[in-house]
Write a protein that holds these residues in place. Structure first.
Motif, short mmCIF file in Angstrom:
data_model
loop_
_atom_site.label_atom_id
_atom_site.label_comp_id
_atom_site.label_asym_id
_atom_site.label_seq_id
_atom_site.Cartn_x
_atom_site.Cartn_y
_atom_site.Cartn_z
N THR A 1 0.86 -1.18 0.00
CA THR A 1 0.00 0.00 0.00
C THR A 1 0.90 1.22 0.00
OG1 THR A 1 -1.67 -1.19 1.26
CG2 THR A 1 -1.85 1.21 1.19
N VAL A 2 0.59 2.18 -0.87
CA VAL A 2 1.39 3.39 -0.98
C VAL A 2 0.75 4.47 -0.10
CG1 VAL A 2 2.40 5.08 -2.54
CG2 VAL A 2 1.96 2.76 -3.34
N ILE A 3 1.53 5.03 0.83
CA ILE A 3 1.03 6.04 1.76
C ILE A 3 1.81 7.33 1.56
CG2 ILE A 3 0.68 6.62 4.19
CD1 ILE A 3 0.78 3.62 4.80
N GLU A 4 1.08 8.45 1.40
CA GLU A 4 1.73 9.77 1.39
C GLU A 4 1.95 10.18 2.84
OE1 GLU A 4 0.94 14.39 0.01
OE2 GLU A 4 -0.56 12.86 -0.40
N ALA A 5 3.19 10.25 3.26
CA ALA A 5 3.51 10.48 4.67
C ALA A 5 4.37 11.74 4.81
CB ALA A 5 4.24 9.28 5.25
N GLY A 6 3.71 12.85 4.98
CA GLY A 6 4.45 14.09 5.24
C GLY A 6 4.65 14.92 4.00
N PRO A 7 5.37 16.03 4.14
CA PRO A 7 6.01 16.47 5.39
C PRO A 7 5.02 17.11 6.36
CG PRO A 7 6.43 18.03 3.64
CD PRO A 7 5.66 16.91 3.02
N MET A 8 5.29 16.92 7.66
CA MET A 8 4.48 17.53 8.71
C MET A 8 5.30 18.62 9.39
SD MET A 8 2.50 14.37 10.55
CE MET A 8 3.93 13.92 11.49
N ILE A 9 4.60 19.64 9.87
CA ILE A 9 5.25 20.74 10.57
C ILE A 9 4.81 20.73 12.02
CG2 ILE A 9 5.61 23.25 10.62
CD1 ILE A 9 6.64 21.97 8.06
N VAL A 10 5.78 20.86 12.95
CA VAL A 10 5.46 20.91 14.38
C VAL A 10 4.85 22.28 14.69
CG1 VAL A 10 6.39 20.77 16.72
CG2 VAL A 10 7.32 19.30 14.93
N THR A 11 3.59 22.27 15.15
CA THR A 11 2.88 23.54 15.41
C THR A 11 2.75 23.85 16.89
OG1 THR A 11 0.73 22.43 15.38
CG2 THR A 11 1.53 23.31 13.29
N GLN A 12 2.93 22.84 17.75
CA GLN A 12 2.81 23.07 19.19
C GLN A 12 3.59 22.01 19.93
OE1 GLN A 12 -1.23 23.11 20.62
NE2 GLN A 12 -0.66 23.56 22.72
N ILE A 13 4.21 22.40 21.05
CA ILE A 13 4.94 21.46 21.90
C ILE A 13 4.31 21.49 23.28
CG2 ILE A 13 7.16 20.89 22.92
CD1 ILE A 13 8.46 22.25 20.47
N LYS A 14 3.86 20.34 23.75
CA LYS A 14 3.24 20.25 25.07
C LYS A 14 4.21 19.55 26.02
CE LYS A 14 -1.51 20.20 23.45
NZ LYS A 14 -2.85 19.61 23.58
N THR A 15 4.35 20.11 27.22
CA THR A 15 5.26 19.55 28.21
C THR A 15 4.49 19.13 29.46
OG1 THR A 15 5.70 21.75 29.11
CG2 THR A 15 7.21 20.94 27.42
N LYS A 16 5.14 18.27 30.25
CA LYS A 16 4.49 17.74 31.45
C LYS A 16 4.27 18.84 32.48
CE LYS A 16 4.52 13.45 33.99
NZ LYS A 16 5.20 12.17 34.17
N GLU A 17 5.17 19.82 32.54
CA GLU A 17 5.06 20.88 33.53
C GLU A 17 3.85 21.78 33.27
OE1 GLU A 17 8.03 20.39 31.73
OE2 GLU A 17 8.77 19.08 33.32
N ILE A 18 3.58 22.07 32.00
CA ILE A 18 2.49 23.00 31.66
C ILE A 18 1.19 22.26 31.37
CG2 ILE A 18 1.76 24.77 30.02
CD1 ILE A 18 4.79 25.37 29.62
N LEU B 1 6.73 9.24 0.08
CA LEU B 1 5.88 8.06 0.00
C LEU B 1 6.47 6.91 0.82
CD1 LEU B 1 5.03 7.97 -3.82
CD2 LEU B 1 3.64 8.90 -1.97
N LEU B 2 5.57 6.18 1.48
CA LEU B 2 5.95 4.95 2.19
C LEU B 2 5.24 3.78 1.50
CD1 LEU B 2 5.67 5.63 6.03
CD2 LEU B 2 7.72 5.12 4.75
N PHE B 3 5.97 2.73 1.23
CA PHE B 3 5.39 1.51 0.67
C PHE B 3 5.38 0.47 1.80
CE2 PHE B 3 6.96 3.90 -2.83
CZ PHE B 3 6.16 3.60 -3.92
N VAL B 4 4.19 0.13 2.29
CA VAL B 4 4.08 -0.83 3.39
C VAL B 4 3.47 -2.13 2.89
CG1 VAL B 4 3.93 0.95 5.16
CG2 VAL B 4 1.84 0.06 4.15
N ARG B 5 3.86 -3.21 3.51
CA ARG B 5 3.42 -4.53 3.07
C ARG B 5 1.95 -4.78 3.44
NH1 ARG B 5 6.41 -9.17 1.85
NH2 ARG B 5 5.11 -11.04 1.86
N GLY B 6 1.17 -5.24 2.47
CA GLY B 6 -0.22 -5.61 2.72
C GLY B 6 -1.17 -4.41 2.71
N SER B 7 -2.39 -4.67 3.16
CA SER B 7 -3.43 -3.64 3.18
C SER B 7 -3.46 -2.95 4.53
CB SER B 7 -4.79 -4.24 2.87
OG SER B 7 -5.13 -5.20 3.85
N ILE B 8 -4.09 -1.78 4.56
CA ILE B 8 -4.24 -1.01 5.79
C ILE B 8 -5.68 -0.58 5.94
CG2 ILE B 8 -1.84 -0.19 5.91
CD1 ILE B 8 -2.78 2.36 4.52
#
Length: 196
Positions: free
Chosen positions: A15-32, A176-183
């Motif tokens: 199965t051919v998957i379009e994977a990205g690019p992704m942009i980091v829009t927010q960072i969450k931390t344990k303290e906040i 693109l990612l080519f993964v084995r089998g169906s998803i």
């Protein structure tokens, strides 16, 4: 889905998957926020609501895009990421095992033959209008239908995860990612890919 040539088996279903690019829009931390996670944006759309637009512009500045999808991923160490970082398929390698999560095809209200693969009644010996009926559903003792009885109902549209899915090929130029089998899911379904 398609297939790739293989020396031993002849061909491998992938199965051919379009994977990205992704942009980091927010960072969450344990303290906040109470837990560690990053929020990533994927694909663009023409218009966003004003609250989402202003929030993204404040965080990203020059790297602002109107993202179609914003999804959260829990991480162990959020300090590895910065706002505006790009995550692409180059973080995966051929032979890696991944977890793929998606929503299965929705099929609406279905009978027991399609939903639970019941055999149905015989087509001869006086059967009329009852070929795909479920048959007896009650008990003689408790005199009600037991919970969990397999009956007709809404089919599909559930979140489904597949583990240990093998990456056969990575195409970094086209993301693109080519993964084995169906998803799980239909063509165009948004997937969550997690490296193990």
């Amino acid at each position: 889905m398609t297939q790739l040539p293989d020396e031993i088996k002849g061909s491998i279903p992938v199965t051919v998957i379009e994977a990205g690019p992704m942009i980091v829009t927010q960072i969450k931390t344990k303290e906040i926020d109470g837990y560690n996670a990053i929020v990533c944006g994927f694909k663009t759309k023409k218009h966003l609501s004003k609250p989402v637009t202003s929030s993204l512009k404040k965080k990203l500045g020059d790297k602002f895009q109107s993202f179609r999808y914003l999804r959260e991923f829990q991480v162990s160490d959020p300090s590895q990421f910065n706002l505006g970082d790009e995550i692409s398929v180059q973080s995966f390698k051929e032979g890696d095992s991944i977890k793929v999560q998606g929503v299965t095809k929705s099929k609406g209200f279905q009978g027991v033959v399609k939903r639970h693969h019941f055999k149905g009644a015989s087509k001869t010996h006086g059967t009329k209008h009852a070929l795909r009926e479920p048959g007896s559903i009650g008990h003689t003792g408790i005199q009600r239908v037991a919970k969990g009885k397999r009956m007709a109902g809404r089919t599909g549209g559930n979140t489904y995860s597949m583990i240990n899915v093998k990456i056969v090929k990575v195409d970094p130029t086209n993301n693109l990612l080519f993964v084995r089998g169906s998803i799980p899911g239909r063509h165009g379904t948004l997937l969550k890919i997690i490296s193990k």
